[in-house]
Write a protein that holds these residues in place. Structure first.
Motif, short mmCIF file in Angstrom:
data_model
loop_
_atom_site.label_atom_id
_atom_site.label_comp_id
_atom_site.label_asym_id
_atom_site.label_seq_id
_atom_site.Cartn_x
_atom_site.Cartn_y
_atom_site.Cartn_z
N PRO A 224 0.81 -1.23 0.00
CA PRO A 224 0.00 0.00 0.00
C PRO A 224 0.84 1.27 0.00
O PRO A 224 0.57 2.20 -0.77
CB PRO A 224 -0.83 -0.14 1.27
N GLY A 225 1.87 1.34 0.86
CA GLY A 225 2.73 2.51 0.88
C GLY A 225 3.53 2.65 -0.39
O GLY A 225 3.74 3.76 -0.90
N TYR A 226 3.97 1.51 -0.93
CA TYR A 226 4.74 1.53 -2.18
C TYR A 226 3.89 2.04 -3.33
O TYR A 226 4.35 2.82 -4.17
CB TYR A 226 5.26 0.13 -2.46
N LEU A 227 2.63 1.60 -3.38
CA LEU A 227 1.73 2.05 -4.43
C LEU A 227 1.45 3.54 -4.33
O LEU A 227 1.39 4.24 -5.35
CB LEU A 227 0.42 1.26 -4.36
N ALA A 228 1.33 4.03 -3.10
CA ALA A 228 1.16 5.48 -2.92
C ALA A 228 2.39 6.23 -3.42
O ALA A 228 2.28 7.30 -4.04
CB ALA A 228 0.90 5.80 -1.45
N GLY A 229 3.58 5.66 -3.17
CA GLY A 229 4.80 6.27 -3.68
C GLY A 229 4.87 6.24 -5.20
O GLY A 229 5.33 7.21 -5.82
N LEU A 230 4.41 5.15 -5.80
CA LEU A 230 4.38 5.07 -7.27
C LEU A 230 3.44 6.12 -7.86
O LEU A 230 3.76 6.76 -8.87
CB LEU A 230 3.95 3.67 -7.71
N LYS A 231 2.29 6.27 -7.24
CA LYS A 231 1.33 7.24 -7.74
C LYS A 231 1.89 8.66 -7.65
O LYS A 231 1.77 9.46 -8.58
CB LYS A 231 0.03 7.13 -6.94
N GLN A 232 2.53 8.95 -6.53
CA GLN A 232 3.14 10.27 -6.37
C GLN A 232 4.33 10.42 -7.32
O GLN A 232 4.58 11.50 -7.87
CB GLN A 232 3.58 10.48 -4.94
N GLY A 233 5.06 9.31 -7.53
CA GLY A 233 6.19 9.36 -8.46
C GLY A 233 5.75 9.67 -9.88
O GLY A 233 6.43 10.40 -10.60
N TRP A 234 4.61 9.11 -10.30
CA TRP A 234 4.11 9.44 -11.64
C TRP A 234 3.72 10.92 -11.73
O TRP A 234 3.99 11.58 -12.74
CB TRP A 234 2.90 8.58 -11.99
N ALA A 235 3.10 11.45 -10.66
CA ALA A 235 2.74 12.86 -10.67
C ALA A 235 3.99 13.74 -10.81
O ALA A 235 4.01 14.71 -11.58
CB ALA A 235 1.98 13.21 -9.39
N PHE A 236 5.06 13.38 -10.09
CA PHE A 236 6.30 14.14 -10.20
C PHE A 236 6.92 13.95 -11.58
O PHE A 236 7.51 14.90 -12.13
CB PHE A 236 7.28 13.70 -9.12
#
Length: 309
Positions: A224-236
């Motif tokens: 779950p935390g990793y997926l949140a990081g991936l989502k934020q990483g795509w935004a960046f």
């Protein structure tokens, strides 16, 4: 072995108890009915219904409301038309690019760069995040740097990237990596920090240590935390790419959405500017709805946290 009847009682009209035989089959049926009432009924919604109710209908309604408000503002003449063009002018600009065959080309130029840069960021940020999360010395040395890089605006990297690498695709990918890798790594670190120690002890007891423990215990638990990081990483990644395309222009880079926006500003073409903004927004929404939202639902469903869909 003969079955034994279980005797219960019921009251007669005069108030005295009358014995009633209850068979084990009846009690089993009663227990099954109670269990069925307590159980959560999980129904997998068909893909067609999900697309209609969540992917297509809400965005369409939201876009319709935005267009209505936009048209009302234009008709109310809150500002000059050359500053706020009507939706019809933006539509004409999009139709003109479509007829010329350049609309999809411009969108694909930016989308392909963004996706490739994001995949490279995942390949770098994932092992980096694991190292920072699992090795105390590396965490003490690199952890604060990652947090600082995550808060640094990605546009700040465009100028040095142009000087280091020149006006080419490598410069674009460098800006994307510098913007996305810290977010992905920090998201994974946050997910690993939230893994219950009991999971790690159970994994060691079963022999899941080292790389096997990381693959079979740590990563699934931190998903779950990793997926949140991936989502934020795509935004960046997407924002970094747009900043790089707006600032750096060259015939070798081709025409992307950021450069289309800058061209509209330079030519004072407000319909073109609004079209560029809408296309950038559309790509961001499409990636979220088509990639990250299904992944989030799958993670929640696999953990029993999502009853429907």
């Amino acid at each position: 072995m003969a079955s034994t009847d279980i005797t219960s009682s019921r009251k007669r009209p005069d108030g005295t108890a009358e014995p009633v035989d209850a068979k084990p089959d009846d009690l089993a049926g009663l227990e099954a009915g109670l269990d069925a009432l307590d159980a959560v009924q999980i129904r997998r919604t068909p893909v067609r219904e999900v697309l209609k109710s969540k992917v297509l209908l809400p965005p369409v309604v939201a876009v319709a409301l935005v267009l209505i408000v936009w048209e009302l503002l234009v008709r109310a003449e809150v500002t000059e038309v050359y500053k706020l063009p009507p939706p019809s002018a933006v539509w004409d600009s999009a139709k003109d690019m479509w007829l010329k065959g350049t609309l999809l080309e411009v969108v694909w130029t930016s989308v392909s760069r963004g996706l490739l840069g994001f995949l490279l960021a995942v390949a770098i940020g994932t092992p980096l995040g694991l190292l920072v999360a699992r090795v105390r010395l590396i965490r003490a040395a690199i952890g604060p740097i990652l947090s600082g890089l995550q808060s640094l605006p990605s546009v700040a990297w465009v100028a040095p990237a142009v000087i280091w690498l020149g006006l080419n695709d490598s410069m674009m990918y460098a800006v994307i990596l510098l913007g996305a890798v810290p977010s992905i790594a920090n998201g994974l670190v946050s997910g690993v920090d939230q893994v219950p120690p009991l999971f790690l002890r159970a994994g060691r007891t079963l022999g899941a240590t080292g790389i096997r423990g990381t693959w079979h215990i740590v990563l699934p638990a931190a998903l779950p935390g990793y997926l949140a990081g991936l989502k934020q990483g795509w935004a960046f990644s997407w924002r970094s790419l747009m900043a790089a395309e707006i600032i750096a222009s060259s015939p070798e880079l081709g025409l992307g959405l950021g450069q289309l926006l800058e061209n509209g500003r330079s030519n004072f073409d407000m319909p073109g500017v609004f079209l560029s903004i809408l296309l950038i927004l559309f790509v961001g929404i499409a990636i979220d709805l088509l990639i990250f939202s299904p992944l989030e639902r799958w993670v929640l469903r696999s953990r029993g946290l999502l009853v429907k869909n």
